[in-house]
Design a protein around this motif. Structure first.
Motif, PDB file in Angstrom:
ATOM      1  N   SER A   1      21.371  43.629 -11.442  1.00  0.00           N
ATOM      2  CA  SER A   1      20.428  42.516 -11.653  1.00  0.00           C
ATOM      3  C   SER A   1      20.888  41.144 -11.579  1.00  0.00           C
ATOM      4  N   LEU A   2      22.027  41.110 -12.431  1.00  0.00           N
ATOM      5  CA  LEU A   2      22.865  39.654 -12.518  1.00  0.00           C
ATOM      6  C   LEU A   2      23.445  39.195 -11.299  1.00  0.00           C
ATOM      7  N   GLU A   3      23.935  40.205 -10.682  1.00  0.00           N
ATOM      8  CA  GLU A   3      24.776  39.780  -9.452  1.00  0.00           C
ATOM      9  C   GLU A   3      23.603  39.255  -8.311  1.00  0.00           C
ATOM     10  N   TYR A   4      22.278  39.791  -8.372  1.00  0.00           N
ATOM     11  CA  TYR A   4      21.356  39.458  -7.449  1.00  0.00           C
ATOM     12  C   TYR A   4      20.769  37.919  -7.851  1.00  0.00           C
ATOM     13  N   LEU A   5      20.882  37.732  -9.028  1.00  0.00           N
ATOM     14  CA  LEU A   5      20.058  36.332  -9.675  1.00  0.00           C
ATOM     15  C   LEU A   5      21.318  35.471  -9.218  1.00  0.00           C
ATOM     16  N   ARG A   6      22.579  35.618  -9.520  1.00  0.00           N
ATOM     17  CA  ARG A   6      23.672  34.852  -9.079  1.00  0.00           C
ATOM     18  C   ARG A   6      23.578  34.544  -8.029  1.00  0.00           C
ATOM     19  N   HIS A   7      23.432  35.350  -7.069  1.00  0.00           N
ATOM     20  CA  HIS A   7      23.253  35.070  -5.506  1.00  0.00           C
ATOM     21  C   HIS A   7      21.976  34.036  -5.249  1.00  0.00           C
ATOM     22  N   MET A   8      20.928  34.373  -5.830  1.00  0.00           N
ATOM     23  CA  MET A   8      19.934  33.507  -5.649  1.00  0.00           C
ATOM     24  C   MET A   8      20.093  32.186  -6.094  1.00  0.00           C
ATOM     25  N   ARG A   9      20.779  31.793  -7.239  1.00  0.00           N
ATOM     26  CA  ARG A   9      20.979  30.969  -7.861  1.00  0.00           C
ATOM     27  C   ARG A   9      21.995  30.019  -7.029  1.00  0.00           C
ATOM     28  N   ALA A  10      23.051  30.638  -6.356  1.00  0.00           N
ATOM     29  CA  ALA A  10      23.892  29.741  -5.553  1.00  0.00           C
ATOM     30  C   ALA A  10      23.452  29.583  -4.132  1.00  0.00           C
ATOM     31  N   ASP A  11      22.428  30.422  -3.815  1.00  0.00           N
ATOM     32  CA  ASP A  11      21.703  29.992  -2.586  1.00  0.00           C
ATOM     33  C   ASP A  11      20.569  28.957  -2.794  1.00  0.00           C
ATOM     34  N   ASN A  12      20.386  28.563  -3.916  1.00  0.00           N
ATOM     35  CA  ASN A  12      19.589  27.465  -4.271  1.00  0.00           C
ATOM     36  C   ASN A  12      17.841  27.885  -4.006  1.00  0.00           C
ATOM     37  N   ARG A  13      17.785  29.223  -4.442  1.00  0.00           N
ATOM     38  CA  ARG A  13      16.504  30.177  -4.056  1.00  0.00           C
ATOM     39  C   ARG A  13      15.942  30.651  -5.692  1.00  0.00           C
ATOM     40  N   LEU A  14      16.727  30.168  -6.552  1.00  0.00           N
ATOM     41  CA  LEU A  14      16.265  30.411  -8.132  1.00  0.00           C
ATOM     42  C   LEU A  14      16.283  29.056  -8.841  1.00  0.00           C
ATOM     43  N   THR A  15      14.978  28.563  -8.777  1.00  0.00           N
ATOM     44  CA  THR A  15      14.856  27.261  -9.569  1.00  0.00           C
ATOM     45  C   THR A  15      14.906  27.312 -10.968  1.00  0.00           C
TER      46      THR A  15
ATOM     47  N   ASP B   1      13.663  34.770   2.445  1.00  0.00           N
ATOM     48  CA  ASP B   1      12.608  33.800   2.201  1.00  0.00           C
ATOM     49  C   ASP B   1      11.363  34.177   1.120  1.00  0.00           C
ATOM     50  N   TYR B   2      11.207  35.405   1.302  1.00  0.00           N
ATOM     51  CA  TYR B   2      10.125  36.105   0.460  1.00  0.00           C
ATOM     52  C   TYR B   2      10.724  36.328  -1.002  1.00  0.00           C
ATOM     53  N   CYS B   3      11.982  36.662  -0.895  1.00  0.00           N
ATOM     54  CA  CYS B   3      12.702  36.620  -2.458  1.00  0.00           C
ATOM     55  C   CYS B   3      12.508  35.327  -3.143  1.00  0.00           C
ATOM     56  N   GLN B   4      12.491  34.196  -2.526  1.00  0.00           N
ATOM     57  CA  GLN B   4      12.347  33.119  -3.127  1.00  0.00           C
ATOM     58  C   GLN B   4      10.644  32.968  -3.794  1.00  0.00           C
ATOM     59  N   LYS B   5      10.032  33.378  -2.951  1.00  0.00           N
ATOM     60  CA  LYS B   5       8.481  33.357  -3.512  1.00  0.00           C
ATOM     61  C   LYS B   5       8.265  34.114  -4.935  1.00  0.00           C
ATOM     62  N   ALA B   6       9.120  35.084  -4.897  1.00  0.00           N
ATOM     63  CA  ALA B   6       8.912  35.986  -6.313  1.00  0.00           C
ATOM     64  C   ALA B   6      10.168  36.468  -6.611  1.00  0.00           C
ATOM     65  N   PRO B   7      11.223  35.715  -7.287  1.00  0.00           N
ATOM     66  CA  PRO B   7      12.509  35.828  -7.409  1.00  0.00           C
ATOM     67  C   PRO B   7      12.821  37.170  -8.567  1.00  0.00           C
ATOM     68  N   LEU B   8      12.033  37.592  -9.317  1.00  0.00           N
ATOM     69  CA  LEU B   8      12.193  38.526 -10.164  1.00  0.00           C
ATOM     70  C   LEU B   8      11.456  39.856  -9.806  1.00  0.00           C
ATOM     71  N   GLN B   9      11.165  39.884  -8.421  1.00  0.00           N
ATOM     72  CA  GLN B   9      10.452  41.097  -8.156  1.00  0.00           C
ATOM     73  C   GLN B   9      11.046  41.902  -6.873  1.00  0.00           C
ATOM     74  N   TRP B  10      12.507  41.682  -6.500  1.00  0.00           N
ATOM     75  CA  TRP B  10      13.195  42.477  -5.716  1.00  0.00           C
ATOM     76  C   TRP B  10      13.864  43.430  -6.877  1.00  0.00           C
ATOM     77  N   PHE B  11      13.433  44.876  -6.483  1.00  0.00           N
ATOM     78  CA  PHE B  11      13.832  45.798  -7.458  1.00  0.00           C
ATOM     79  C   PHE B  11      14.906  46.721  -6.702  1.00  0.00           C
ATOM     80  N   ASN B  12      16.112  46.170  -6.339  1.00  0.00           N
ATOM     81  CA  ASN B  12      17.276  46.795  -6.065  1.00  0.00           C
ATOM     82  C   ASN B  12      18.424  46.853  -7.024  1.00  0.00           C
ATOM     83  N   PHE B  13      18.227  47.583  -8.131  1.00  0.00           N
ATOM     84  CA  PHE B  13      19.463  47.728  -9.060  1.00  0.00           C
ATOM     85  C   PHE B  13      20.553  48.454  -8.637  1.00  0.00           C
ATOM     86  N   TYR B  14      21.274  48.090  -7.722  1.00  0.00           N
ATOM     87  CA  TYR B  14      22.190  48.953  -6.919  1.00  0.00           C
ATOM     88  C   TYR B  14      23.390  47.804  -6.597  1.00  0.00           C
TER      89      TYR B  14
END
Length: 323
Positions: free
Chosen positions: A55-69, A292-305
């Protein structure tokens, strides 16, 4: 050590625990369910280290890609990520027993879907673990002539699938086990397409049979593998391809869902000479759309791997010039 493949990870939590949580919802309502959910999710957040790191890895990628505001600490964001997953489990059970109606659904771009249905054409709908694909049952509700078939690795979540069936034994989708597609399975799927039925398949997890049949793509700023299977299947079946995302939000204190259907291709063509190039370009286009859709709902991508080839921290450090 090589990370475990997602299909080898067993279901988190005993079915008795899920039944207990669902009983709270059925008898007391959503608010008491949420109150109990907080400590339950906290337990999994603290003791499911692999899922928390993913989960943290995914969120870091979202932030690094400027998709997590959001500027909240990533650890807090990760806990909220887990909470969203807990809510999604309830939503799956609720929709199967009829508690979520069409009034709780906004169907975007429905013309794309309706046009195919009016023509009697079957298609492949590529979904993901972003949001809640169980709500795709609403497609069948909107049109009684629509048959929805879900291709999935059912062995991965046997107990939870049993729980869904118990929630409403009559409200079911046709589920087809696809650890691998045999010639017999391909013939069956062709028959369903020819009959104007829908095939829903996830496009964000690598094949159960191994790491073959994947394309290395750029997703949220880093390289990872995504499956070619949905697009190879579409080329074999010679049918249109749509994408589907169902994202959750709150409206009036109650869950509300935005169902997005987009046209992806009239047909996937894989020329023999440039087959891998065509697959690479198609899979990359899918990865871009998913981002693009992950940016619409950043906390709803449920891939915990584990997902990427390198961590976001490694990628950032290697891209930063040394002084």
């Amino acid at each position: 050590m090589k990370p475990r493949h997602w299909s080898t990870v067993t279901e988190a939590g005993a079915i008795s625990g899920i039944r207990f949580m669902f009983a709270i919802y059925r008898w007391l309502g959503r608010l008491p369910f949420r109150i109990v959910l907080y400590p339950v999710i906290l337990y999994y957040f603290l003791f499911r280290g692999a899922a928390r790191r993913a989960s943290l890895e995914y969120l870091r990628h979202m932030r690094a890609d400027n998709r997590l505001t959001s500027q909240q600490p990533l650890l807090l964001q990760s806990y909220r990520h887990f909470m969203n997953f807990g809510e999604s489990i309830l939503d799956k059970l609720a929709v199967w027993q009829g508690d979520i109606s069409l009034d709780s659904l906004a169907f975007h771009n429905h013309e794309v879907f309706d046009d195919l249905m009016h023509q009697g054409r079957g298609c492949i709908m590529v979904g993901s673990h972003l949001g809640n694909l169980e709500i795709c049952r609403a497609l069948a509700k909107r049109n009684v002539n629509v048959t929805v078939n879900v291709l999935m690795h059912t062995a991965h979540a046997t107990r939870f699938n049993e729980m869904l069936a118990r929630a409403n034994s009559e409200a079911h989708l046709n589920v087809i086990q696809v650890s691998e597609i045999s010639p017999a399975t391909a013939i069956l799927l062709q028959q369903k397409i020819d009959a104007g039925e829908l095939l829903v398949i996830a496009g964000d997890r690598t094949p159960v049979s191994g790491q073959g049949n994947v394309s290395e793509v750029s997703f949220l700023g880093e390289r990872c593998d995504m499956p070619q299977g949905p697009f190879v299947l579409a080329s074999i079946l010679r049918c249109p391809v749509l994408t589907i995302f169902c994202l959750r939000r709150e409206r009036g204190g109650k869950p509300f869902f935005d169902l997005y259907v987009d046209h992806f291709a009239d047909r996937i063509r894989l020329p023999r000479r440039d087959r891998q190039k065509a697959l690479q370009e198609t899979t990359q286009r899918w990865a871009d759309l998913l981002a693009d859709y992950c940016q619409k709902a950043p906390l709803q991508w449920f891939n915990f791997y584990p997902y990427w080839h390198r961590s976001a921290a490694d990628s950032t450090s290697k891209q930063s010039p040394k002084r």
